[in-house]
Write a protein that holds these residues in place. Structure first.
Motif, PDB file in Angstrom:
ATOM      1  N   ALA A 193      12.459 -27.737 -15.764  1.00  0.00           N
ATOM      2  CA  ALA A 193      11.555 -27.051 -16.692  1.00  0.00           C
ATOM      3  C   ALA A 193      11.967 -25.581 -16.675  1.00  0.00           C
ATOM      4  O   ALA A 193      12.327 -25.054 -15.628  1.00  0.00           O
ATOM      5  CB  ALA A 193      10.113 -27.211 -16.228  1.00  0.00           C
ATOM      6  N   MET A 194      11.930 -24.926 -17.833  1.00  0.00           N
ATOM      7  CA  MET A 194      12.451 -23.555 -17.846  1.00  0.00           C
ATOM      8  C   MET A 194      11.601 -22.604 -17.011  1.00  0.00           C
ATOM      9  O   MET A 194      12.093 -21.631 -16.486  1.00  0.00           O
ATOM     10  CB  MET A 194      12.598 -23.032 -19.282  1.00  0.00           C
ATOM     11  N   GLU A 195      10.319 -22.890 -16.906  1.00  0.00           N
ATOM     12  CA  GLU A 195       9.520 -22.109 -15.966  1.00  0.00           C
ATOM     13  C   GLU A 195       9.549 -22.815 -14.617  1.00  0.00           C
ATOM     14  O   GLU A 195       9.095 -23.958 -14.509  1.00  0.00           O
ATOM     15  CB  GLU A 195       8.057 -22.013 -16.429  1.00  0.00           C
TER      16      GLU A 195
ATOM     17  N   GLY B 101       7.119 -22.523 -24.842  1.00  0.00           N
ATOM     18  CA  GLY B 101       7.168 -21.089 -25.120  1.00  0.00           C
ATOM     19  C   GLY B 101       7.866 -20.252 -24.074  1.00  0.00           C
ATOM     20  O   GLY B 101       7.984 -19.034 -24.237  1.00  0.00           O
ATOM     21  N   TYR B 102       8.345 -20.877 -23.013  1.00  0.00           N
ATOM     22  CA  TYR B 102       8.893 -20.068 -21.922  1.00  0.00           C
ATOM     23  C   TYR B 102      10.226 -19.419 -22.297  1.00  0.00           C
ATOM     24  O   TYR B 102      10.484 -18.274 -21.973  1.00  0.00           O
ATOM     25  CB  TYR B 102       9.071 -20.924 -20.661  1.00  0.00           C
ATOM     26  N   CYS B 103      11.056 -20.150 -23.032  1.00  0.00           N
ATOM     27  CA  CYS B 103      12.343 -19.607 -23.443  1.00  0.00           C
ATOM     28  C   CYS B 103      12.206 -18.716 -24.668  1.00  0.00           C
ATOM     29  O   CYS B 103      13.158 -18.034 -25.052  1.00  0.00           O
ATOM     30  CB  CYS B 103      13.312 -20.745 -23.768  1.00  0.00           C
ATOM     31  N   THR B 104      11.045 -18.776 -25.306  1.00  0.00           N
ATOM     32  CA  THR B 104      10.907 -18.256 -26.664  1.00  0.00           C
ATOM     33  C   THR B 104      11.164 -16.753 -26.813  1.00  0.00           C
ATOM     34  O   THR B 104      11.921 -16.364 -27.711  1.00  0.00           O
ATOM     35  CB  THR B 104       9.508 -18.642 -27.213  1.00  0.00           C
ATOM     36  N   PRO B 105      10.573 -15.904 -25.981  1.00  0.00           N
ATOM     37  CA  PRO B 105      10.848 -14.472 -26.163  1.00  0.00           C
ATOM     38  C   PRO B 105      12.351 -14.164 -26.100  1.00  0.00           C
ATOM     39  O   PRO B 105      12.881 -13.440 -26.954  1.00  0.00           O
ATOM     40  CB  PRO B 105      10.092 -13.822 -25.002  1.00  0.00           C
ATOM     41  N   LEU B 134      18.843 -21.100 -22.800  1.00  0.00           N
ATOM     42  CA  LEU B 134      18.525 -22.509 -22.606  1.00  0.00           C
ATOM     43  C   LEU B 134      17.083 -22.799 -22.994  1.00  0.00           C
ATOM     44  O   LEU B 134      16.186 -22.018 -22.701  1.00  0.00           O
ATOM     45  CB  LEU B 134      18.732 -22.898 -21.143  1.00  0.00           C
ATOM     46  N   CYS B 135      16.910 -23.938 -23.661  1.00  0.00           N
ATOM     47  CA  CYS B 135      15.577 -24.433 -23.955  1.00  0.00           C
ATOM     48  C   CYS B 135      15.550 -25.896 -23.532  1.00  0.00           C
ATOM     49  O   CYS B 135      16.421 -26.657 -23.914  1.00  0.00           O
ATOM     50  CB  CYS B 135      15.261 -24.328 -25.447  1.00  0.00           C
ATOM     51  N   ARG B 136      14.571 -26.263 -22.725  1.00  0.00           N
ATOM     52  CA  ARG B 136      14.508 -27.638 -22.262  1.00  0.00           C
ATOM     53  C   ARG B 136      13.556 -28.471 -23.120  1.00  0.00           C
ATOM     54  O   ARG B 136      13.483 -29.673 -22.960  1.00  0.00           O
ATOM     55  CB  ARG B 136      14.058 -27.635 -20.799  1.00  0.00           C
ATOM     56  N   CYS B 137      12.807 -27.808 -23.999  1.00  0.00           N
ATOM     57  CA  CYS B 137      11.755 -28.534 -24.732  1.00  0.00           C
ATOM     58  C   CYS B 137      12.162 -28.991 -26.132  1.00  0.00           C
ATOM     59  O   CYS B 137      11.869 -30.104 -26.528  1.00  0.00           O
ATOM     60  CB  CYS B 137      10.510 -27.670 -24.900  1.00  0.00           C
ATOM     61  N   THR B 138      12.765 -28.104 -26.905  1.00  0.00           N
ATOM     62  CA  THR B 138      12.819 -28.330 -28.350  1.00  0.00           C
ATOM     63  C   THR B 138      14.030 -29.114 -28.823  1.00  0.00           C
ATOM     64  O   THR B 138      14.046 -29.573 -29.964  1.00  0.00           O
ATOM     65  CB  THR B 138      12.869 -26.992 -29.113  1.00  0.00           C
TER      66      THR B 138
HETATM   67  S1  FES Z   1      10.095 -24.105 -25.599  1.00  0.00           S
HETATM   68 FE1  FES Z   1      10.013 -24.774 -23.536  1.00  0.00          FE
HETATM   69  S2  FES Z   1      11.934 -24.116 -22.812  1.00  0.00           S
HETATM   70 FE2  FES Z   1      12.072 -23.665 -24.897  1.00  0.00          FE
END
Ligand code: FES
Ligand code: FES
Lengths: 773, 165
Positions: A193-195, B101-105, B134-138
């Motif tokens: 997970a990115m966080e 939203g973590y990678c978003t900014p 890197l984005c793990r979600c989208t």
């Molecule tokens: S929106 Fe979650 S890491 Fe990109």
């Protein structure tokens, strides 16, 4: 009632704070007098701890306290495992290691200091005397004779043997024309997970309350477990999941650090923050997959599959985390996939190894099942000289056979598998592609077409099937001004339920989206809930919202009838935010007026309580079973082993769709994580148990340039399990895409006689296979 | 042992004594309190910490705060003007370019640099332009659509502005 919102591609209501940098993740939380924790972790995979000397660290600048396992053993209970299998061996799992360490990354000591730099400095000053022991990292070796034993008290590394049978497997093999067998590996993955994880804890001595902010998918379940670990009354513990930067199952857990940081805050009387580094995230946040399977299929010449026999070894790692042993049982349940295969035998051996625990990772056991079976379908097609489509079509149940009983004991709710595959074939132009493939082969070019048809088990799930209950809760609270607050027990962290639930509310109550606020993730505000995992938040949590809305509407209608002077409640209709008399629509009131009247309480019908809110706990009667068909088209360069995507087509059926934008987002993300497993990712431990892929440099998650354009489409078969007809979509992509991509690569390699390769299919592996052929 | 630096962040000048080893990202987050810049790795691999540094997208975990002395920095908090979302922010919203939203900014600021260099990027260019984030979600697809949306919006606004002159 006019449906303005449900089904529409509504941009998310949660986005504004996220795109302007104003959301609050754990590391963004600052409390007065807050101090920072850093953790010393084992550098050995298996060793006795002879001594942990913390004196120097205690003297280091800025250090407030240092604790070892011995210091906290009385105060903090073990890290819990929720799943119960027959004869499951459960090792003691202290939050800080005691006599032995069992994997690289196991926490040994914790330092608290005035800032994060000083805390990390002091961690380096702790001196640990290890007596290294031989480690066992390969699960097959772990369960063989003479292997080093991870937990000596058991005398074996076999944590459990779990079996599942249906039908008559012996007979299936007796009656088979052909037996196709294949050994396959579903490699260990790191969720990334990115966080990273993180915890902030604060103790208010006056109230006797501990607040724990943590990056979790399950705030309520975590609260119950932490209360036990810390010996606190559950109502003195408040768990808050603030903005959570992705989880994918890796935050569906109860971690040592969550209890430890809570303890530190109480013990030191100061708020404490601990934020995982990425390195720590690789080492000590749960991993996923890690199965090895030998699969045998009993088949008829026409492609009918009579039976399947699985021998599976699950690499558990050193300890059980919350659901570690349960994950592979989901593989067993889904072992017959979307096919009518009446005879089944599954045996799963859980093996302890000196590695981080495996646990839920997007799909959790179901991607493994789909991968095994979809690879087998292609192997069967290859052996029998049939088209992979033919084999699949032959074994699908017919739409009228639903609810469809499986040999594993499930009842699939609804489906039309032929339709999804036909749609995917149409979109990709299957017949033409097959012709092109033939022509290209003449020119020495290798096109591969990979199909995956899948069914997944979602909306987890009926309570008897889950360790901590499988219902979900919602409160719908209409405020006196007519604004609507929803408290959901689900805990979204990117899936968009603030929007999806607001859509349901806005349509049901005839209010605007902006009138609805969805609150989640705070156990002091929200009634008990289960959380977000297993594609359940919308199907189960959304249904709870829907149920609460019905109660609210019923009460409001009753009240409106009274206020309109109508004796017969059945004569009151509610549409587009207005109550009116069916036989006299001029007599009407707005929803807002009724809400206000409920609170002013000047004129309530006898026996009706003031206020306008309702709570609903939804218990699903069954799981839901989304399904679909994915087709990957790749070209393999025989000179380099490189895989280039030509097309990727996904047809998913997740039941009724609340918001197509969100569904597409889930599907895209899932497919790309799958692509990572198929082509790029693998958690590699060396023989001594060091994690070789311990950073983003060595562990390649897909970048934008690794990914093809994804063509998504849908069929919509509503689920009968809930009134909204939703099935769930969080994991579909991850479940479907891995075998589609691997099947495509192997289809391309068919002229070289390559029948199977284990993932990840990196160019070198492919190149070697071509050369070896 | 600290050193005094002067940095302009989102148009405001700040003066602080900082330790030489303080990372720029920690300076922005912990000292200034601008927590929209995220940390996903601290090793320059994920792009979550991307900010605009004298107009260029840089990973703020790869710089020390002292290296920012005299620099002008824009973080995600400084992108919207007068409460008006930047077209890239709007694109991410309209096209569902984010989940957790973590990678978003970082992604938005990387896109900012991309569009300033290439106002009408192809899909390929966009993929390359955000390769360091890197984005793990989208799965990136909606991010690409978001950036295209922004490119178009910026173009239309510019042309509109030019015509009205
Ligand atoms: S929106 Fe979650 S890491 Fe990109
Ligand atoms: S935190 Fe800077 S690149 Fe990852």
């Amino acid at each position: 009632m006019g449906k303005k919102f449900v089904g529409e591609p509504i941009p998310r209501v949660e986005d504004h704070r996220l795109i302007t940098g104003r959301s609050q993740y754990v590391d963004d939380i600052v409390r007065p007098r807050m101090v920072y924790a850093a953790i010393l972790r084992s550098i050995y995979a298996h060793a006795r701890l002879k001594a942990v000397n913390v004196e120097k660290a205690r003297q280091a600048p800025g250090v407030i306290a240092v604790f070892t396992g011995a210091d906290v053993r009385e105060a903090i209970g073990p890290v819990p495992v929720a799943s119960r299998l027959p004869d499951l061996k459960i090792p003691k799992h202290p939050v800080l290691a005691l006599e032995k360490v069992h994997y690289v990354g196991e926490p040994i000591a914790v330092v608290v200091a005035g800032d994060r730099y000083l805390a990390r400095d002091a961690v380096d000053m702790i001196e640990v005397e290890y007596e290294p022991l031989e480690a066992v990292v390969d699960p097959e070796r772990a369960i063989a004779e003479g292997a080093p034993i991870v937990h000596e008290e058991f005398g074996t590394n076999v944590a459990f043997v779990w079996r599942l049978s249906g039908g008559d497997i012996e007979r299936a093999f007796r009656e088979a024309d052909v037996v196709v067998s294949q050994r396959m590996v579903n490699q260990r993955l790191i969720p990334v997970a990115m966080e990273p994880r993180g915890v902030v804890a604060e103790y208010l001595p006056g109230e006797g309350q501990l607040t724990v902010w943590t990056s979790t998918q399950i705030p309520h379940l975590l609260r119950t477990q932490l209360a036990t670990m810390l010996g606190l009354a559950e109502n003195r513990l408040r768990v808050i999941a603030p903005e959570v930067g992705g989880g994918f199952g890796s935050k569906l857990n109860v971690y040592a650090e969550e209890a430890l940081v809570g303890y530190l805050a109480m013990r030191l009387g100061r708020p404490v923050k601990w934020i995982e580094t990425r390195r720590e995230n690789f080492l000590s946040t749960t991993h996923g997959r890690g199965q090895i399977a030998e699969v045998e299929a009993a088949v008829k010449r026409d492609g009918t599959v009579l039976g399947l026999r699985y021998k599976i070894i699950q690499d558990l790692g050193a300890y059980h985390q919350l659901l570690t042993p349960a994950i592979p049982t989901l593989t067993g349940l889904m072992a017959t996939g979307p096919y009518k295969i009446p005879n089944l035998h599954v045996q799963i051996v859980g093996a302890f190894t000196n590695k981080m625990a495996t646990d839920a990772y997007r799909g959790a056991g179901r991607p493994e099942a789909t991968y095994w079976l979809e690879r087998m379908m292609d192997r069967i097609a290859g052996e029998l000289g049939l088209d992979p489509v033919q084999v699949r079509m032959r074994n699908f149940p017919q739409p009228e056979e639903f609810p469809f009983p499986t040999a594993s004991g499930l009842a699939y709710d609804s489906g039309n598998y032929h339709q999804a595959l036909r749609r995917a074939m149409e979109l990709v132009g299957y017949e033409k592609l097959r012709q092109e493939q033939q022509q290209l082969r003449q020119q020495g070019r290798y096109l591969g077409i990979g199909i995956s048809t899948y069914v997944e088990i979602c909306a987890l799930g009926p309570s008897p099937a889950l360790p901590a209950g499988g219902w979900e809760s919602a409160t719908v609270r209409v405020e006196p001004t007519g604004k609507v607050t929803v408290l959901t027990g689900a805990s979204p962290h990117g899936q968009g339920q603030e929007t999806a639930f607001a859509q349901i509310v806005a349509d049901e109550l005839g209010v605007e989206l902006a009138d609805v606020r969805v609150i989640h993730g705070d156990t002091a505000i929200v009634q008990y809930g289960i959380g977000t995992f297993g594609s359940r938040a919308t199907a189960v949590g959304g249904t709870a919202v829907y149920g609460a809305l019905q109660k609210v509407k019923e009460k409001a209608t009753h009240l409106a009838a009274h206020l309109l002077g109508e004796e017969n409640v059945a004569n009151v209709a509610f549409e587009d935010g207005h109550f009116f008399l069916k036989d006299n629509p001029e007599r009407r009131m707005t929803f807002h007026e009724v809400a206000l009247a409920a609170y002013l309480a000047k004129n309530l019908p006898p026996g009706v309580e003031p206020g306008l809110e309702a709570t609903y706990f939804f218990e699903p009667s069954n799981f839901t079973f989304p399904f679909g068909a994915h087709i990957a088209v790749v070209e393999v360069d025989p000179e380099t082993g490189d895989v280039q995507f030509r097309r990727y087509v996904a047809v998913d059926d997740c039941g009724r769709v609340l918001n197509p934008l969100l569904v597409d987002g889930q599907v895209h993300g899932g497919i790309v994580q799958s692509l990572g497993q198929a082509l790029l990712e693998e958690a590699v431990y060396d023989e001594s148990g060091q994690l070789v892929t311990g950073e983003l440099t060595e562990y390649a998650i897909p970048k934008a340039t690794d990914v093809p354009w994804l063509e998504t489409d849908r069929t919509e078969t509503p689920s009968p399990v809930n009134p909204l007809g939703i099935k769930g979509v969080g994991e579909a992509g991850t479940i479907a895409a891995t075998p589609a991509i691997v099947n495509a690569v192997l289809d391309a390699l068919a002229p070289f006689g390559v029948q199977h390769l284990d993932m990840p299919l990196r160019p070198e592996k492919i190149w070697r296979a071509i050369r070896g052929a | 042992m600290g050193r005094t630096i002067e940095v302009t962040i989102n148009g405001l000048l700040y003066r602080h004594d900082v330790e030489p080893r303080l990372l720029l990202v920690h300076y922005l987050r912990d000292v200034i309190g601008l927590t929209g810049t995220h940390i996903g790795c601290e090793t320059s691999l994920c792009g979550a910490c991307t900010v605009l540094f004298n107009g260029a997208a840089v990973k703020s975990c790869t710089l020390f705060a002292v290296q920012a002395d005299g620099a002008e920095i824009t973080t995600i908090e400084g992108l919207a003007e007068n409460g008006q979302l930047h077209p890239i922010q709007e694109g991410f919203w309209m096209k569902h370019g984010l989940q957790c939203g973590y990678c978003t900014p970082g992604m938005i600021l990387a896109a900012h640099q991309l569009l300033s260099r290439s106002p009408d990027p192809s899909e390929e260019e966009i993929r390359r332009g955000i390769e360091g984030n890197l984005c793990r979600c989208t799965g990136y697809q909606h991010i690409i659509e978001a950036i295209r949306y922004a490119a178009e919006k910026i173009r239309v606004t510019r042309e509109g502005g030019a015509r009205s002159k």
